[in-house]
Motif scaffolding. Structure first.
Motif, PDB file in Angstrom:
ATOM      1  N   GLU A  45      21.186  -1.512  17.670  1.00 60.12           N
ATOM      2  CA  GLU A  45      21.448  -0.596  16.567  1.00 60.12           C
ATOM      3  C   GLU A  45      22.716  -0.983  15.811  1.00 60.12           C
ATOM      4  N   LEU A  46      23.787  -1.346  16.546  1.00 67.18           N
ATOM      5  CA  LEU A  46      25.024  -1.728  15.869  1.00 67.18           C
ATOM      6  C   LEU A  46      24.832  -3.019  15.076  1.00 67.18           C
ATOM      7  N   ALA A  47      24.066  -3.955  15.623  1.00 64.85           N
ATOM      8  CA  ALA A  47      23.782  -5.190  14.884  1.00 64.85           C
ATOM      9  C   ALA A  47      23.035  -4.887  13.596  1.00 64.85           C
ATOM     10  N   ARG A  48      22.074  -3.968  13.663  1.00 59.59           N
ATOM     11  CA  ARG A  48      21.317  -3.600  12.461  1.00 59.59           C
ATOM     12  C   ARG A  48      22.210  -2.924  11.428  1.00 59.59           C
ATOM     13  N   GLU A  49      23.080  -2.007  11.885  1.00 59.39           N
ATOM     14  CA  GLU A  49      23.944  -1.274  10.964  1.00 59.39           C
ATOM     15  C   GLU A  49      24.907  -2.216  10.233  1.00 59.39           C
ATOM     16  N   LEU A  50      25.447  -3.210  10.948  1.00 61.07           N
ATOM     17  CA  LEU A  50      26.465  -4.088  10.372  1.00 61.07           C
ATOM     18  C   LEU A  50      25.883  -5.375   9.786  1.00 61.07           C
ATOM     19  N   GLY A  51      24.577  -5.592   9.954  1.00 64.98           N
ATOM     20  CA  GLY A  51      23.976  -6.815   9.440  1.00 64.98           C
ATOM     21  C   GLY A  51      24.401  -8.047  10.211  1.00 64.98           C
ATOM     22  N   LEU A  52      24.614  -7.898  11.539  1.00 67.21           N
ATOM     23  CA  LEU A  52      25.026  -9.003  12.386  1.00 67.21           C
ATOM     24  C   LEU A  52      23.906  -9.373  13.345  1.00 67.21           C
ATOM     25  N   SER A  53      24.044 -10.502  14.010  1.00 69.64           N
ATOM     26  CA  SER A  53      23.063 -10.858  15.023  1.00 69.64           C
ATOM     27  C   SER A  53      23.304 -10.013  16.272  1.00 69.64           C
ATOM     28  N   ARG A  54      22.232  -9.712  16.972  1.00 69.95           N
ATOM     29  CA  ARG A  54      22.386  -8.924  18.185  1.00 69.95           C
ATOM     30  C   ARG A  54      23.185  -9.700  19.241  1.00 69.95           C
ATOM     31  N   GLY A  55      23.003 -11.028  19.259  1.00 70.54           N
ATOM     32  CA  GLY A  55      23.731 -11.839  20.222  1.00 70.54           C
ATOM     33  C   GLY A  55      25.235 -11.742  20.028  1.00 70.54           C
ATOM     34  N   LEU A  56      25.677 -11.697  18.761  1.00 69.96           N
ATOM     35  CA  LEU A  56      27.107 -11.575  18.491  1.00 69.96           C
ATOM     36  C   LEU A  56      27.641 -10.250  19.037  1.00 69.96           C
ATOM     37  N   VAL A  57      26.894  -9.164  18.807  1.00 68.59           N
ATOM     38  CA  VAL A  57      27.338  -7.851  19.294  1.00 68.59           C
ATOM     39  C   VAL A  57      27.317  -7.818  20.818  1.00 68.59           C
ATOM     40  N   GLN A  58      26.289  -8.426  21.429  1.00 69.61           N
ATOM     41  CA  GLN A  58      26.235  -8.477  22.893  1.00 69.61           C
ATOM     42  C   GLN A  58      27.447  -9.230  23.457  1.00 69.61           C
ATOM     43  N   ASP A  59      27.822 -10.344  22.823  1.00 75.12           N
ATOM     44  CA  ASP A  59      28.990 -11.096  23.268  1.00 75.12           C
ATOM     45  C   ASP A  59      30.268 -10.267  23.126  1.00 75.12           C
ATOM     46  N   CYS A  60      30.355  -9.513  22.044  1.00 70.95           N
ATOM     47  CA  CYS A  60      31.522  -8.650  21.819  1.00 70.95           C
ATOM     48  C   CYS A  60      31.609  -7.593  22.918  1.00 70.95           C
ATOM     49  N   TYR A  61      30.498  -6.912  23.209  1.00 67.97           N
ATOM     50  CA  TYR A  61      30.485  -5.895  24.256  1.00 67.97           C
ATOM     51  C   TYR A  61      30.853  -6.528  25.604  1.00 67.97           C
ATOM     52  N   ALA A  62      30.300  -7.709  25.889  1.00 65.52           N
ATOM     53  CA  ALA A  62      30.586  -8.362  27.163  1.00 65.52           C
ATOM     54  C   ALA A  62      32.076  -8.668  27.303  1.00 65.52           C
ATOM     55  N   GLN A  63      32.710  -9.119  26.213  1.00 68.33           N
ATOM     56  CA  GLN A  63      34.134  -9.413  26.249  1.00 68.33           C
ATOM     57  C   GLN A  63      34.946  -8.148  26.544  1.00 68.33           C
ATOM     58  N   LEU A  64      34.592  -7.045  25.892  1.00 70.74           N
ATOM     59  CA  LEU A  64      35.337  -5.802  26.082  1.00 70.74           C
ATOM     60  C   LEU A  64      35.069  -5.189  27.452  1.00 70.74           C
ATOM     61  N   ILE A  65      33.890  -5.440  27.994  1.00 71.57           N
ATOM     62  CA  ILE A  65      33.625  -5.014  29.379  1.00 71.57           C
ATOM     63  C   ILE A  65      34.519  -5.802  30.335  1.00 71.57           C
ATOM     64  N   ALA A  66      34.623  -7.109  30.090  1.00 74.73           N
ATOM     65  CA  ALA A  66      35.471  -7.944  30.936  1.00 74.73           C
ATOM     66  C   ALA A  66      36.935  -7.529  30.851  1.00 74.73           C
ATOM     67  N   GLU A  67      37.364  -7.032  29.692  1.00 72.08           N
ATOM     68  CA  GLU A  67      38.752  -6.621  29.514  1.00 72.08           C
ATOM     69  C   GLU A  67      39.009  -5.211  30.029  1.00 72.08           C
ATOM     70  N   GLY A  68      37.954  -4.507  30.419  1.00 76.32           N
ATOM     71  CA  GLY A  68      38.131  -3.164  30.960  1.00 76.32           C
ATOM     72  C   GLY A  68      38.074  -2.050  29.936  1.00 76.32           C
ATOM     73  N   TYR A  69      37.734  -2.369  28.688  1.00 77.82           N
ATOM     74  CA  TYR A  69      37.631  -1.333  27.666  1.00 77.82           C
ATOM     75  C   TYR A  69      36.299  -0.584  27.745  1.00 77.82           C
ATOM     76  N   LEU A  70      35.246  -1.286  28.121  1.00 79.20           N
ATOM     77  CA  LEU A  70      33.906  -0.698  28.163  1.00 79.20           C
ATOM     78  C   LEU A  70      33.341  -0.833  29.571  1.00 79.20           C
ATOM     79  N   GLU A  71      32.341  -0.020  29.848  1.00 79.70           N
ATOM     80  CA  GLU A  71      31.632  -0.130  31.114  1.00 79.70           C
ATOM     81  C   GLU A  71      30.159   0.146  30.862  1.00 79.70           C
ATOM     82  N   THR A  72      29.309  -0.406  31.684  1.00 83.43           N
ATOM     83  CA  THR A  72      27.880  -0.206  31.525  1.00 83.43           C
ATOM     84  C   THR A  72      27.220  -0.210  32.894  1.00 83.43           C
ATOM     85  N   ARG A  73      26.114   0.500  32.968  1.00 90.26           N
ATOM     86  CA  ARG A  73      25.297   0.519  34.171  1.00 90.26           C
ATOM     87  C   ARG A  73      23.863   0.262  33.769  1.00 90.26           C
TER      88      ARG A  73
END
Length: 470
Positions: A45-73
């Protein structure tokens, strides 16, 4: 689907898009715009809203998860990690709170009744282009009924009393999080007052300002002069029009009036549809600071943007100078009579007292239902659905005009569900309106929204949100 989130990327900047996205998300979490545990939009959804590739957004989320800003289950939404977010920052105060005029006791006269932005529907028409009316047939009845049932089922007995006239704590907390996330506002639940739509919000704000010594309020021209004039009369202050051009309100003309308050619609100006430019936003904030003035921001049509970058609320730029009024009149339905005022810190107590004097508070069950609807994600889902629906109607309108009235220019289409049609040549508003009425079509001229009543330039305000058919 996850909730919406106000972000923007600049494709002209040298900084890579992924870096821009990561930086904005980090800043949103650090500043408290995104609180601990808040859901983020899905990567798709965020990729669609911003006109970006989904892979780019996934990489961004993964980086922020690694830094401790985000979490996912597995099987759950991505959320802000516990402890990653700072508490919402308090709004900066003016140079000295003591320099504010003392809040006198305002009168207790009840507010008059107005329509919020809406042109009156004409009788005996089969198609009505009345503006300011959402698609009433698309009101999410099932979701609202579910939310009301949940509110009734879960509400403790204590909330069924009179309660806080500023509104229930549950809704004010949900609204504060929503405004920080979606409108980039500096929002604190303690500074939010729930009200019965824009008209009451404007009334209580102007009365609070009048109690503090404000005697002159400015408003946009063209604009909703009748609504502001009625609220000004009720508050015992004078009102003065200020012209609007292609960049929004003329700030130099505003300063020349001597007013110490202004009512405006920066996200999608009513009724011209222009967006307040970045330069004018800065000028407006500078004017407010220099004149010790208050901006009354109507966040009109902010939910429905199309082919332009999102713009945050002016409140986020000058939170100690703005009273921001929002409602669900356009996002859900006017009949719910639910809105809110996000007050500057020094104004919150006076606005809350005015609300208490007028009606002791808005209906609690409806407040709880709205809070549940927003927390569940159903509110954001409804907005996405309606944005797509209005975009289709907008395309149908522009396509029909291009085919059948190619000389009619159309503007104001960046957001919302009304447009401005510029009549060509020597055509005048009223003959066109009258000829359309003979064909059972309701049209409305811009003249009714100008303080002078002038029909020049000849323009029509075309609402396409709820075209009424016989």
């Amino acid at each position: 689907m996850g909730p919406e989130l106000l972000l923007a990327v600049d494709r002209r900047a040298a900084e890579p898009l992924r870096s821009q996205l990561e930086l904005q998300l980090r800043d949103a979490i650090r500043s408290g715009r995104l609180g601990s545990g808040e859901r983020l939009p899905s990567t798709r959804e965020l990729a669609r809203e911003l006109g970006l590739s989904r892979g780019l957004v996934q990489d961004c989320y993964a980086q922020l998860i690694a830094e401790g800003y985000l979490e996912t289950r597995v099987g759950s939404a991505t959320r802000v990690a516990a402890g990653a977010a700072a508490p919402p920052p308090p709004a900066p105060s003016s140079a000295s709170a003591a320099s504010r005029p003392a809040q006198a006791e305002p009168g207790s006269a009840p507010p008059p009744a107005w329509a919020d932005h809406a042109a009156p529907r004409g009788p005996l028409v089969s198609v009505d282009f009345a503006a300011g009316v959402p698609d009433l047939a698309s009101f999410p009845r099932a979701d609202w009924a579910w939310a009301v049932r949940e509110a009734c089922r879960a509400a403790p007995n204590a909330v069924l009393g009179y309660g806080d006239p500023r509104g229930g704590q549950e809704l004010r907390e949900v609204l504060a999080a929503y405004l920080r996330r979606v409108r980039a506002a500096v929002a604190d639940p303690a500074r939010i007052v729930v009200c019965a739509g824009f008209a009451q919000g404007l009334n209580i704000v102007l009365r609070a300002l009048a109690g503090g010594g404000i005697s002159l309020v400015a408003f946009e021209d063209p604009g909703y002069s009748a609504t502001v004039a009625a609220a000004a009369v009720a508050a015992g202050v004078d009102a003065v029009p200020v012209p609007v051009d292609e960049s929004g309100i003329d700030v130099a003309a505003l300063a020349a009036t001597g007013a110490r308050a202004v009512v405006l619609t920066p996200a999608h100006q009513w009724p011209t549809g222009v967006v307040l430019s970045p330069q004018r936003r800065l000028q407006l904030a500078e004017w407010a600071a220099g004149a010790d003035a208050t901006i009354v921001e109507d966040d009109y049509d902010a939910e429905f943007r199309y082919d332009r970058d999102p713009v945050g609320a002016v409140q986020g730029l000058a939170p100690d100078r703005v009273a921001a009024i929002g409602t669900v009149s356009k996002s859900l339905a006017p009949s719910l009579r639910l809105g809110w005022v996000l007050c500057a810190p020094w104004l919150a107590a006076a606005v809350g007292a005015e609300k208490a004097r007028q009606d002791r508070g808005s209906p609690v069950i409806d407040q709880l239902a709205l809070a549940i609807l927003m927390e569940s994600g159903r509110y954001d889902r409804h907005l996405r659905r309606m944005r797509a629906s209005y975009a289709r109607k907008r395309s149908a309108l522009t396509g029909a005009l291009a085919a059948h009235a190619p000389d009619v220019a159309v503007t104001g289409l960046a957001a919302g569900f009304h447009a401005v049609a510029h009549l060509p040549g020597t055509l005048a508003e009223q003959p066109v309106v009258a000829a359309a009425r003979e064909r059972s079509v309701g049209l409305y001229g811009m003249s009714s929204h100008r303080s002078s009543g002038s029909g020049l330039p000849a323009q029509l305000v075309l609402g396409f949100g709820d075209l009424l058919r016989a």
